[in-house]
Motif scaffolding. Sequence first.
Motif, PDB file in Angstrom:
ATOM      1  N   PRO D 153       6.510   2.408  -1.009  1.00 31.82           N
ATOM      2  CA  PRO D 153       6.805   1.039  -1.443  1.00 31.82           C
ATOM      3  C   PRO D 153       6.076   0.674  -2.727  1.00 31.82           C
ATOM      4  CG  PRO D 153       6.245   1.088   0.895  1.00 31.82           C
ATOM      5  CD  PRO D 153       6.011   2.461   0.364  1.00 31.82           C
ATOM      6  N   ILE D 154       4.879   1.258  -2.909  1.00 26.02           N
ATOM      7  CA  ILE D 154       4.120   0.915  -4.114  1.00 26.02           C
ATOM      8  C   ILE D 154       4.758   1.577  -5.336  1.00 26.02           C
ATOM      9  CG2 ILE D 154       1.877   1.233  -5.217  1.00 26.02           C
ATOM     10  CD1 ILE D 154       0.926   0.866  -2.127  1.00 26.02           C
ATOM     11  N   ARG D 157       7.461  -0.600  -6.269  1.00 21.32           N
ATOM     12  CA  ARG D 157       7.038  -1.814  -6.959  1.00 21.32           C
ATOM     13  C   ARG D 157       6.686  -1.521  -8.416  1.00 21.32           C
ATOM     14  NH1 ARG D 157       2.562  -3.512  -2.884  1.00 21.32           N
ATOM     15  NH2 ARG D 157       1.733  -4.643  -4.668  1.00 21.32           N
ATOM     16  N   ARG D 164       3.175  -8.038 -10.648  1.00 21.21           N
ATOM     17  CA  ARG D 164       1.740  -8.130 -10.886  1.00 21.21           C
ATOM     18  C   ARG D 164       1.138  -6.729 -10.995  1.00 21.21           C
ATOM     19  NH1 ARG D 164      -0.166 -10.861  -6.248  1.00 21.21           N
ATOM     20  NH2 ARG D 164       1.446 -12.383  -6.625  1.00 21.21           N
ATOM     21  N   TYR D 172      -6.145  -2.820  -9.722  1.00 17.48           N
ATOM     22  CA  TYR D 172      -5.170  -3.470  -8.850  1.00 17.48           C
ATOM     23  C   TYR D 172      -4.321  -2.423  -8.124  1.00 17.48           C
ATOM     24  CZ  TYR D 172      -1.762  -6.861  -7.186  1.00 17.48           C
ATOM     25  OH  TYR D 172      -0.965  -7.647  -6.388  1.00 17.48           O
ATOM     26  N   TYR D 175      -6.304  -1.365  -5.277  1.00 22.39           N
ATOM     27  CA  TYR D 175      -6.189  -2.378  -4.234  1.00 22.39           C
ATOM     28  C   TYR D 175      -4.895  -2.198  -3.441  1.00 22.39           C
ATOM     29  CZ  TYR D 175      -3.998  -6.623  -2.589  1.00 22.39           C
ATOM     30  OH  TYR D 175      -3.272  -7.509  -1.851  1.00 22.39           O
ATOM     31  N   ALA D 180      -2.310  -0.858   1.569  1.00 24.55           N
ATOM     32  CA  ALA D 180      -1.255  -0.193   2.335  1.00 24.55           C
ATOM     33  C   ALA D 180      -1.871   0.736   3.385  1.00 24.55           C
ATOM     34  CB  ALA D 180      -0.342   0.585   1.394  1.00 24.55           C
ATOM     35  N   ASP D 183      -3.424  -1.473   6.217  1.00 20.48           N
ATOM     36  CA  ASP D 183      -2.389  -2.178   6.976  1.00 20.48           C
ATOM     37  C   ASP D 183      -1.654  -1.238   7.918  1.00 20.48           C
ATOM     38  OD1 ASP D 183      -3.148  -4.392   5.709  1.00 20.48           O
ATOM     39  OD2 ASP D 183      -1.273  -4.801   4.668  1.00 20.48           O
ATOM     40  N   THR D 253     -10.728 -10.934  -5.903  1.00 26.25           N
ATOM     41  CA  THR D 253     -10.169 -11.753  -4.818  1.00 26.25           C
ATOM     42  C   THR D 253      -9.247 -10.918  -3.938  1.00 26.25           C
ATOM     43  OG1 THR D 253     -10.162 -13.552  -6.400  1.00 26.25           O
ATOM     44  CG2 THR D 253      -9.037 -13.941  -4.323  1.00 26.25           C
ATOM     45  N   TYR D 254      -8.535  -9.984  -4.575  1.00 20.03           N
ATOM     46  CA  TYR D 254      -7.624  -9.150  -3.803  1.00 20.03           C
ATOM     47  C   TYR D 254      -8.394  -8.202  -2.888  1.00 20.03           C
ATOM     48  CZ  TYR D 254      -3.909 -11.097  -6.594  1.00 20.03           C
ATOM     49  OH  TYR D 254      -3.022 -11.971  -7.155  1.00 20.03           O
ATOM     50  N   ARG D 256     -11.189  -8.864  -1.578  1.00 17.42           N
ATOM     51  CA  ARG D 256     -11.642  -9.698  -0.457  1.00 17.42           C
ATOM     52  C   ARG D 256     -10.571  -9.754   0.622  1.00 17.42           C
ATOM     53  NH1 ARG D 256     -13.884 -15.694  -1.799  1.00 17.42           N
ATOM     54  NH2 ARG D 256     -11.671 -16.091  -2.018  1.00 17.42           N
ATOM     55  N   ASP D 257      -9.317  -9.754   0.181  1.00 23.53           N
ATOM     56  CA  ASP D 257      -8.212  -9.764   1.130  1.00 23.53           C
ATOM     57  C   ASP D 257      -8.183  -8.459   1.952  1.00 23.53           C
ATOM     58  OD1 ASP D 257      -5.821 -11.202   2.019  1.00 23.53           O
ATOM     59  OD2 ASP D 257      -4.739  -9.481   1.214  1.00 23.53           O
ATOM     60  N   ASP D 260     -10.806  -8.690   4.502  1.00 30.19           N
ATOM     61  CA  ASP D 260     -10.367  -9.514   5.644  1.00 30.19           C
ATOM     62  C   ASP D 260      -9.493  -8.700   6.596  1.00 30.19           C
ATOM     63  OD1 ASP D 260     -11.685 -11.708   4.819  1.00 30.19           O
ATOM     64  OD2 ASP D 260      -9.940 -12.835   4.171  1.00 30.19           O
TER      65      ASP D 260
END
Lengths: 358, 358, 358, 358, 358
Positions: D153-154, D157, D164, D172, D175, D180, D183, D253-254, D256-257, D260
């Motif tokens: 999928p990447i 993209r 982005r 990025y 990231y 992936a 997840d 910030t990404y 950090r996601d 999480d």
Amino acid sequence: MKKTRPHRAQPGTTPGIESMDDLGEPPAPGTVHVQCIDYGPDQTRTQAVTDLGAFLRLPRPDRCPVRWLNVDGLHPYVVNQLRQSFGFHTLAAEDVLRLPQRPKLETYEDHLFVVARMPSLRDGQLCTEQVSFFLFRDCLVTFQETAGDIWDPIRERLRKSGSRLRRLGASYLLYALLDATIDHAFPILEAFGDQLEGLEEEVAEHPTTKLQRQLHRLKRDLARLRRFVWPMREVTNQLCREETAAIAPEVRTYFRDVYDHTVQVMDMVESCRDTASSLTDLYMSAVSNRMNEVMKVLTIMASFFIPITFVAGVYGMNFEVLPELRWKYSYAGFWLICLSISASLAWFFIRKGWIGRK
Amino acid sequence: MKKTRPHRAQPGTTPGIESMDDLGEPPAPGTVHVQCIDYGPDQTRTQAVTDLGAFLRLPRPDRCPVRWLNVDGLHPYVVNQLRQSFGFHTLAAEDVLRLPQRPKLETYEDHLFVVARMPSLRDGQLCTEQVSFFLFRDCLVTFQETAGDIWDPIRERLRKSGSRLRRLGASYLLYALLDATIDHAFPILEAFGDQLEGLEEEVAEHPTTKLQRQLHRLKRDLARLRRFVWPMREVTNQLCREETAAIAPEVRTYFRDVYDHTVQVMDMVESCRDTASSLTDLYMSAVSNRMNEVMKVLTIMASFFIPITFVAGVYGMNFEVLPELRWKYSYAGFWLICLSISASLAWFFIRKGWIGRK
Amino acid sequence: MKKTRPHRAQPGTTPGIESMDDLGEPPAPGTVHVQCIDYGPDQTRTQAVTDLGAFLRLPRPDRCPVRWLNVDGLHPYVVNQLRQSFGFHTLAAEDVLRLPQRPKLETYEDHLFVVARMPSLRDGQLCTEQVSFFLFRDCLVTFQETAGDIWDPIRERLRKSGSRLRRLGASYLLYALLDATIDHAFPILEAFGDQLEGLEEEVAEHPTTKLQRQLHRLKRDLARLRRFVWPMREVTNQLCREETAAIAPEVRTYFRDVYDHTVQVMDMVESCRDTASSLTDLYMSAVSNRMNEVMKVLTIMASFFIPITFVAGVYGMNFEVLPELRWKYSYAGFWLICLSISASLAWFFIRKGWIGRK
Amino acid sequence: MKKTRPHRAQPGTTPGIESMDDLGEPPAPGTVHVQCIDYGPDQTRTQAVTDLGAFLRLPRPDRCPVRWLNVDGLHPYVVNQLRQSFGFHTLAAEDVLRLPQRPKLETYEDHLFVVARMPSLRDGQLCTEQVSFFLFRDCLVTFQETAGDIWDPIRERLRKSGSRLRRLGASYLLYALLDATIDHAFPILEAFGDQLEGLEEEVAEHPTTKLQRQLHRLKRDLARLRRFVWPMREVTNQLCREETAAIAPEVRTYFRDVYDHTVQVMDMVESCRDTASSLTDLYMSAVSNRMNEVMKVLTIMASFFIPITFVAGVYGMNFEVLPELRWKYSYAGFWLICLSISASLAWFFIRKGWIGRK
Amino acid sequence: MKKTRPHRAQPGTTPGIESMDDLGEPPAPGTVHVQCIDYGPDQTRTQAVTDLGAFLRLPRPDRCPVRWLNVDGLHPYVVNQLRQSFGFHTLAAEDVLRLPQRPKLETYEDHLFVVARMPSLRDGQLCTEQVSFFLFRDCLVTFQETAGDIWDPIRERLRKSGSRLRRLGASYLLYALLDATIDHAFPILEAFGDQLEGLEEEVAEHPTTKLQRQLHRLKRDLARLRRFVWPMREVTNQLCREETAAIAPEVRTYFRDVYDHTVQVMDMVESCRDTASSLTDLYMSAVSNRMNEVMKVLTIMASFFIPITFVAGVYGMNFEVLPELRWKYSYAGFWLICLSISASLAWFFIRKGWIGRK
């Protein structure tokens, strides 16, 4: 519990709200409700928002320094409109929609993003719902999965003039909502505590697999509760300390109070877990004791009758030469033998404590 | 244990003491007792306060630099009067009334707010009561749920002239009261320790579900004790370190002593918990052993008689052609067979260690 | 174990040594022994002190820069005399007398106060004794509950000229005494380890409740050991780091050594605890296996004989019309049936692995 | 699970990639696939690299500021070529080849080295695969054990202009790939959760060793998952904080996601482990209950028939003097006795709750 | 495992090597082997040292900047000679001789003292051996309990010119030796892992006490491994951070690699422990299941035959008035009764799932 399948993205797809489905299409009417409350020390204005796009372009009313926008029902279109208007980070906007998230606090330049969970009991089983907050200096935007009534007392308080809630700004409103959310765990934990207390008697008297399953489910619910209260503790602790303009200084003491409540919830959860684990021990011991009792009855019955049945069998034999058969007092002698065997066994079992002591 | 339902607010209601019921109405006479002790190195004046409002407006007596106001019985009206006079924070005042609170220490500009719990045993079960302290430089205000006698020795000491208590100010008084409160846990823990020691013998000899339940309750009480001693430890530790004018520097060493006692209580609780959990193991093993014993008796009885009963059954058959029936020494032979079967089984069981070894 | 009731104060009584009983009254002769050793690189002078008050007023001998005052037996009068002479804090002096204290280190302006525990085995059970140390720059005061001989090797070493002990001052003496105290745990732990190793064989072969009780006691002793070694670790760690004039800089490395020993003791305790807990599992499994074996014997015996006893019963019936009774080969046929039933059962049990495999 | 033997070096051999076998020899064709994607906001160029040595000497294409070199299949020759070209540390290059490594992040002067694990389910069992990343300012080199499709999928993209991913540089991309990878654990954990839920019913109704083994394997897989997610958490946490030029500030910030998500995975793993351990309790209690039931049936059967069989045996005896044999209503009397014995036993068992209550 | 009694000092004896026995007396020939390897980028010189005293007074050879002195076999005389020559601290020298020590790192002014443990398997049981290192800027002194061959590959590498080992100095040599020592744990853990995997099948099929004992021993070995790997982790972590001239800066990255290996060992140990503890559960459940099966066979056998044996007994009675005896179809009726009883029991057992389902 009917489990809602989590709304997770496929691994590898673009992160952020921009790539979600249904982004361009407004929600079906009646699925999402937006309510706006503008308030200040002097007045409170409540309105249900139907056309969000138009509403966001209107100026805010005078003498209402604080605005609370509450959205019931999650839809990418609505969240995205608000994101564009308020400038949420794309990942934060996505987190509002991807369920479940862990409670957390994220700090952005001019606002805070808080994710919390609100527990409730449905048919005796724990359900939780995600609530998200965006706190600005003069505005609070909140998202709920479904319309609930647990924030109604706060809406009520906003209508009362002179209340602290109307004086103290958006961060105090956040405090009031979070406090109501956390406090919702107390009646649930009390219900669990009562269930556990009720189980104690049952478990000791009639240990059945059904009870153990009930215990298993209680434990699972407690573990689930614990898993979201723990990060709530971190969130509330951070709220007490976070250096940000979005939180008014006089409200910090109030957040300390929410933190205290979260710790108390944690304590009660741990207490219930301890009790549940001790009940499992009690259960196992009650089962073993019952088995013991059953075995004792069997052993006593068998021990009394097996020897004398043998004796009866001996004198049922058909040998031609079996002298006792012809004696006169044989039959009386037979009963004497039976009695003496029984008596000595009874004495043995009483001495062991198997008869007469439970 | 008769459980007092906690005095929690409905989720969502206004926080703070202002919104509580009964705020405007004084308590029924006899339900709340306020005692004021003014003391200094030279003298001590004790008075029961009946009209609190009037009393608080009076000037304090000369040569009594320290005042101790003790309130037995919790009522919003009384707490609010004191709050207005002394300037407690509204959340702190609420915490005095909303039971149970977790032990904690909160620092305000000119005073400290301490919540502690006082344990006691009623009918062999653990009860705890909340005590709250507001410590000012020259004044201590204390709240108890019910009138108790555990602080009487301190009132006694206040009457003795020349005692350190009368010389060292309000923070030393706080120390003395906290110390008495914590020390109350020692006799309770010793009682628990004695119960556990008594259980050991019982559990190994006569493992019954009743004992396991007793153990379950002890564990629950220990867990409860632990849950409030743990934050007490934090509180006393903070008291040793807190930089505040309300605590006189020479009193810090004394707070370190209270901290040591709290740690000792913690240690004893952990020790009792370890013992209780090891007793559960002992219990389960005793139950299994008893079951084993019962089974052995059954097996031995059945094994001895089942084969020879069969033999007797054989010679009770009515076949016309059954040659042994007519032999002369058949009956003697029958007994010989029985004896040899029994002897070989006995040998087998002795070799297995089932007979003759317990 | 005969438990000494702890010497705790009543909750609420005045803290500090001043309020203890027997303060004014000297101890009965022979209950308290005070020994003073003055030493330096050149000489060592040992004397038994009888009149402590007079002794403390005497000047210290020349060329003996270090003094070690050892008190065997605890009495308020003696401790108070030393307190007045050396200036101990009143709470520290009380801690010497109130048993048991948790091991701890307290720093005062010109001295350190150390509480340690010395373990010993009496009749195979763990006993511990409190030892207290007051360390000054040039003097060490030690208190023991009873006169023991474990410090005799150090007294011996003090008599040898040229030893490091005589060169390095009071803090090195403290090190030597603490080291001897901690090292006392090693033989005890080795005894426990041997007991556990011995139990393994016993538990697997003959699991009795007696063994489980022994295990229970070992666990309790290990928990107790752990509970005082843990704070000893903190104490020795602090001794390595404490910035105080009372400890000579070259002695710090030695305290690090004591710290290492404490950690090693901790390690051994944990190791024994792990083994004990694994032995409990082994025990439970051995009990279950034995039960299994008993059950198998019963099942095999019963299964072999119950069916053929039924067959014998059939042909013991007295029906007038029972044709088999008259057939010629009935009896032989009967035994054939018995044999074939037994053979098929034997085959079933062997296939199940109940016969022939243990 | 078929276990791949780890590729560990013999203890004592030279560390670093230089001393590995097969270093000088290129891999067999088809075992290693190298793919190079050069991209920028304007364009994306994908090429399969066959001659790596030649390729690395070519200049990079214009207007493609970022390069992603992905290697499927691990071979010392290939890794070494890249090492020499990019300047990896010899130990890092070795770590790419020596499996398994623990997830980790190492910082070098101009690049980061990240080791991660990618979980997958094969035949219901957990497999994990090592993925290694070398992140430079403008280039990312990745190594996978086998060619997989989870990053497709990447790649997709990257082909979409305006995304982005094409704007934000190599960090990025890292990231996106890490995200992936992590997840991927969610569907696995949901499968485990479903299995556990399914087991609950089974375990309570039909507790067999097979189920317990299944539980044992689930536990093992969960423990394995936990063991690599834990260090992944550290890695992602470091990525949020690491001060390095290789990570663009807006990408933090990404990360950090991702952090999480890792914490959420951890949470779900813990939740499954709790459930599995509670299921073990449920299992044991179900087994005990079934045993209880079996025992009750045996006891009831035996207790009903053993006494009356004895009575029948008595009147099967052949004594010449046995008066009851001749009475007229003996046979009816016999049945009366049998009925009354059975009735009283039935009453006893019903009162005990063994009959009629499950 | 044959346990070597630890070489501990008597509590209270003088610390340090000076007071040990055998200090003045050289070891018996052949018990202690000293090997000296001098090396540099250009050359390597190996020699077996027989007269250590003379050897230490010789100058070091040219162009060999690094010296490695390895001592196999521990003897106070030898250690003391080296101590005097190199200036080890007396407590460090003692630690080399007093076994076992916990792995540790001590920093002295110009050298580091490292204690490590080297694990090995003898007859399937874990043995560990202490290795001590004194690292100077240009020299490494190592002590082993017995001569082993695990460092031979490193001696081999020292002979190869151009190797990193010969270029990078004494701290790199320490790294190489420590790395070889730690890596020795991997094959051991793999052996344990294989044993555990093998046990799974056995435990589920034939749970015997022997297996549980094997599990108990594995657990003990794992606990022992864990206990020394844990401090090894600290040691290697400190080696990465220690600011000392003895460690060359370019070697730090290599120590980070050793640290990674230690953490991996820790992970594998934890993994094995988890599996072992889950196997205990599996074992207990397999035992219970087997017991269940045995009980079912007994219950089924007894339940089938006990009722019909009673019926046979009834018609074996000798009452004069027993009408059925004379009926014509009594015998056929008897078998009909037996069959119908058996059929209804069979139906009952099948419905319960005791027959036909395992």
